[in-house]
Design an enzyme around this catalytic site. Sequence first.
Site, mmCIF file in Angstrom:
data_model
loop_
_atom_site.group_PDB
_atom_site.id
_atom_site.type_symbol
_atom_site.label_atom_id
_atom_site.label_comp_id
_atom_site.label_asym_id
_atom_site.label_seq_id
_atom_site.Cartn_x
_atom_site.Cartn_y
_atom_site.Cartn_z
ATOM 1 N N LYS A 183 0.823 -1.204 0.000
ATOM 2 C CA LYS A 183 0.000 0.000 0.000
ATOM 3 C C LYS A 183 0.856 1.252 0.000
ATOM 4 O O LYS A 183 0.644 2.186 -0.770
ATOM 5 C CB LYS A 183 -0.937 -0.020 1.209
ATOM 6 N N ARG A 207 -3.624 2.709 8.563
ATOM 7 C CA ARG A 207 -3.962 1.500 7.811
ATOM 8 C C ARG A 207 -2.748 0.586 7.698
ATOM 9 O O ARG A 207 -1.621 1.033 7.524
ATOM 10 C CB ARG A 207 -4.436 1.852 6.403
ATOM 11 N N GLY A 212 -8.224 -8.156 4.254
ATOM 12 C CA GLY A 212 -9.052 -8.138 5.440
ATOM 13 C C GLY A 212 -8.439 -8.761 6.673
ATOM 14 O O GLY A 212 -9.096 -8.878 7.699
ATOM 15 N N MET A 264 -5.699 -7.728 8.477
ATOM 16 C CA MET A 264 -5.123 -6.838 9.482
ATOM 17 C C MET A 264 -5.996 -5.603 9.663
ATOM 18 O O MET A 264 -7.056 -5.484 9.075
ATOM 19 C CB MET A 264 -3.681 -6.509 9.115
ATOM 20 N N ARG A 319 -3.329 -1.034 -6.865
ATOM 21 C CA ARG A 319 -2.472 -2.216 -6.866
ATOM 22 C C ARG A 319 -2.746 -3.019 -8.122
ATOM 23 O O ARG A 319 -3.763 -2.800 -8.803
ATOM 24 C CB ARG A 319 -2.745 -3.088 -5.651
ATOM 25 N N HIS A 362 -15.632 -8.208 0.645
ATOM 26 C CA HIS A 362 -14.664 -9.092 1.297
ATOM 27 C C HIS A 362 -14.800 -10.520 0.773
ATOM 28 O O HIS A 362 -13.803 -11.175 0.429
ATOM 29 C CB HIS A 362 -14.885 -9.055 2.813
ATOM 30 N N ARG A 365 9.299 -48.886 -15.143
ATOM 31 C CA ARG A 365 9.936 -49.247 -13.878
ATOM 32 C C ARG A 365 9.647 -50.708 -13.552
ATOM 33 O O ARG A 365 8.502 -51.149 -13.589
ATOM 34 C CB ARG A 365 9.413 -48.361 -12.743
ATOM 35 N N GLU A 420 15.715 -42.698 -5.096
ATOM 36 C CA GLU A 420 14.678 -42.467 -4.088
ATOM 37 C C GLU A 420 15.185 -42.745 -2.675
ATOM 38 O O GLU A 420 14.394 -42.771 -1.729
ATOM 39 C CB GLU A 420 13.443 -43.325 -4.388
ATOM 40 N N SER A 441 16.117 -41.041 -12.624
ATOM 41 C CA SER A 441 14.783 -40.473 -12.443
ATOM 42 C C SER A 441 14.530 -40.381 -10.952
ATOM 43 O O SER A 441 14.601 -41.398 -10.249
ATOM 44 C CB SER A 441 13.716 -41.348 -13.104
ATOM 45 N N ASP A 489 9.165 -41.168 -2.525
ATOM 46 C CA ASP A 489 9.925 -41.995 -1.590
ATOM 47 C C ASP A 489 11.168 -41.273 -1.084
ATOM 48 O O ASP A 489 11.578 -41.474 0.064
ATOM 49 C CB ASP A 489 10.324 -43.316 -2.250
ATOM 50 N N CYS A 496 9.936 -38.135 -11.420
ATOM 51 C CA CYS A 496 8.660 -38.796 -11.710
ATOM 52 C C CYS A 496 7.755 -38.886 -10.492
ATOM 53 O O CYS A 496 6.712 -39.527 -10.545
ATOM 54 C CB CYS A 496 8.896 -40.193 -12.277
ATOM 55 N N TYR A 533 13.678 -33.400 -17.716
ATOM 56 C CA TYR A 533 12.227 -33.532 -17.851
ATOM 57 C C TYR A 533 11.586 -33.674 -16.485
ATOM 58 O O TYR A 533 12.235 -34.002 -15.489
ATOM 59 C CB TYR A 533 11.856 -34.728 -18.731
#
Length: 910
Positions: free
Chosen positions: A23, A92, A101, A103, A336, A452, A635, A767, A786, A791, A854, A874
């Site tokens: 603000k 403010r 809303g 504070m 804003r 609000h 896998r 993993e 990968s 895990d 993955c 990837y």
Amino acid sequence: MMDKLVYHFSEGNKDQKDLLGGKGANLAEMTRLDLPVPPGFTVTTQACRHYLEHDRLPDHLKVQVTMALRRLEDEVGRRLGDSVDPLLVSVRSGAKYSMPGMMETVLNVGLNDFSVQGLIEASGDERFVWDSYRRLIQMFGRTVLGIEGDDFARVLDAAKATKGAVDDLELDASDLRRLVEDFKAVVEAGSGRAFPQDPREQLDLAIQAVFESWNTDRARIYRRRERIPEDAGTAVNVCTMVFGNLGETSGTGVCFTRDPSTGKPGGYGDYLVNAQGEDVVSGIRNTLSLEDFAEVDPASHESLRKIMRRLETHYRDLCDIEFTVERGKLWMLQTRVGKRTAAAAFRIATQLVDEQLITMDEALERVGGAQLAQLMFPQFDPDSERTPFTRGMPASPGAAVGKVVFDSATALAWTAAGEPVVLLRKETNPEDLEGMIAATGILTCRGGKTSHAAVVARGMGKTAVCGAESLHIDEEQALAHADGVEVRQGDLLSIDGSTGEVFIGRLPVVASPVVTYLEEGLEPALEVADEGTADLIRAVDRLLTHADSVRTMEVRANADTGKDALRARRMGAQGIGLCRTEHMFLGERRVLIERVILAASSAERAEALAALLPPQREDFDELLTAMDGLPTTIRLLDPPLHEFLPDRSELMVKVARAEEQGVVDDEDVRLLAAVNRLHESNPMLGLRGVRLGLTVPGLFAGQIRAVAEAAARRIRGGHDPRPEIMVPLVGSLMELHLVREEAARILAEVAEAEGVALDIPIGTMIELPRAALTAFRIAEEADFFSFGTNDLTQTTWGFSRDDVEAAFFAAYLEKGVFTVSPFETLDEAGVGRLVDVATQEGRRTRPGLKAGVCGEHGGDPESIHFFHRVGLDYVSCSPFRVPVARLEAGRAVLGRREEDTSDDDDILRA
């Protein structure tokens, strides 16, 4: 030298949000643009952080406030709380990050029993002054002194009842003067002290109260949900009061330079004549549109229209503006970069490109994967039978179905019990935040698109309909009615946040038109879309296409069947990053794996493995057919052992009962002995993955052969299969070496038998922390890495996901240990560091080593940015998340745009 803790509005700019808050920075920017901003100053976030850390204000803050206040008094020619034409100020909050809303604000600071007379003489409007004074006492009492707001509301309601008034405007000056005395009594009864008459004491206590509001329960809850840093703190803006409640030539409003719900160009907003700012957003009075404002005050409306265009051009984005008109004079109180719905975000981004205000790169930075995911959610079936209930303003789009509740506590309780709910309120306020978070949708009978409820719902991506004027709510009786139709708590409602319609009962849903576009293509989707939907689809297509053109990471999909793979390919997947072969053996096929694991002899195992080969080969053929020409990472089996064994408890009971009855089945006894032998206390860390492959002869070999034979047959048919074999749960170089050695032998046998060349990469899933830390060695045997981040997160944190999420994650989120579950967004500091180390050290051993992820994090927007920075090739995610990952992978190249960091209470307060 004292740290500078107070800045005049003329001393800052929009890029100082860290110091001045959103603000304050934007007030400074508008002041620099020579717009009509009431003079004032900002107390910095640095001062707030000092207060929060030391529980006291910095020693020199009051001195700097005095200097700034005297400069302000000299500038406007009035003194705070003077008995002749007094200066009044608003106090403010204003954090860097938007917290609508959450504070506090105090208006009319400086009014007391003496200055009230001076303001009456200066303004010539006694009613306005007493109205302003009662507002100060009410706000100050609630915000600074901690008195319940209901205590003031009851007194106000009693005053209106005595007068026979429907709303506040019907109270005259004498009514309000009596109300001031009644409010003073509420203050003294509730706080044990009289309302302070010293204007400077009012100011100092208000500043301190705003700082303290940073740590209210609702502010903490909001920060945790939005992942706002706990130590950011808020600035405080002290601004010369301008008054919208000075009669019919005054008013206050909130506006947007484009519709924040749809993205439609042209100004949109709410205006109230003879009102102060909280009246607009609280919904206690229904507002006028900007078109109505143009008729009521054409000169002010024209000035506002020009400023709206100037601000949108300056910020090059949708602007959210707060303004007040004081006796025909327009004042700008805040601007804003405005919050918007997902649909509006995509439309506005491409509109601004077409208007040549931003580039396509900037447009891509202004939309996000979470917004795209919202657009992919189902919508109500337009052809279904409907029973209308009411209609309001479409404040935040979506299709929400839930049971009616009338308060936050019930919303929380029912949601915790698994019941979706729709929260009905006359109007929402910050105390309703927890219920709004819990609800699937929000319906109010008051307020508009700037209320609000609307602002918070849009920020959270919640479906909301506001200002349903025919709706009447009786909270005590827990019922509501509209146009003669009644609903009670627990009844089902369906609310459409895109149209503002609300229906009785549960409406069926259909696929989103954006999903239709993604699965069927642009032209087929446009053929069945209306004009507005077509604009949205074109915007999504343009931005996704641009993301694809700039991203450096591929996006693959996790898919276990040809059907899933085809869907992923239609969604834009560039391959399969994870096929979980254990998922091919669920249901009736489960027994095939069970026979292999429980085989009592080599011959029995060989027979079971032979039965396993044909169905696996068929599945792999289907998968490779669907992904022809694209990499397909398969896998090898990685089930926790208990998932493919008979239930031990059930088997024990069965055998015990048989023994009691003297009819023991030898097969059951043998099976129980085998299950007992293989029983594990912690199956997730037991005999699974590569360990299972190395201890059950022929298990991995049979899978590798099935992959090789399926690929060979595809090649012989003139196709281009590209399988990759991934070994799970590897923790040492030797484990991978042994599997790879066996795989090389099998691939050579199949290639010779089928008369084709087979070049199938062999890689591993990282993993385990040990695998990540010894990646420089494991890379000697791996063609690719990968990262199985699900895990890897479990093993790094020592979590059992199935147990801990229900056991204590809620408490950890509540206490701030987590800002988000580490299974949703990657823990960059811990798990992420392992990913980084493994990638870099693996590539030092094997330059060009392909690396991807993955786990579920492959579809999480924030995690995708991290994976890009680390340099992965990837990400792989569920088919539905592929478009999200494509978009975020493109945004990651450009660098994330700083989040909206403006007005922390998002509410007009003057």
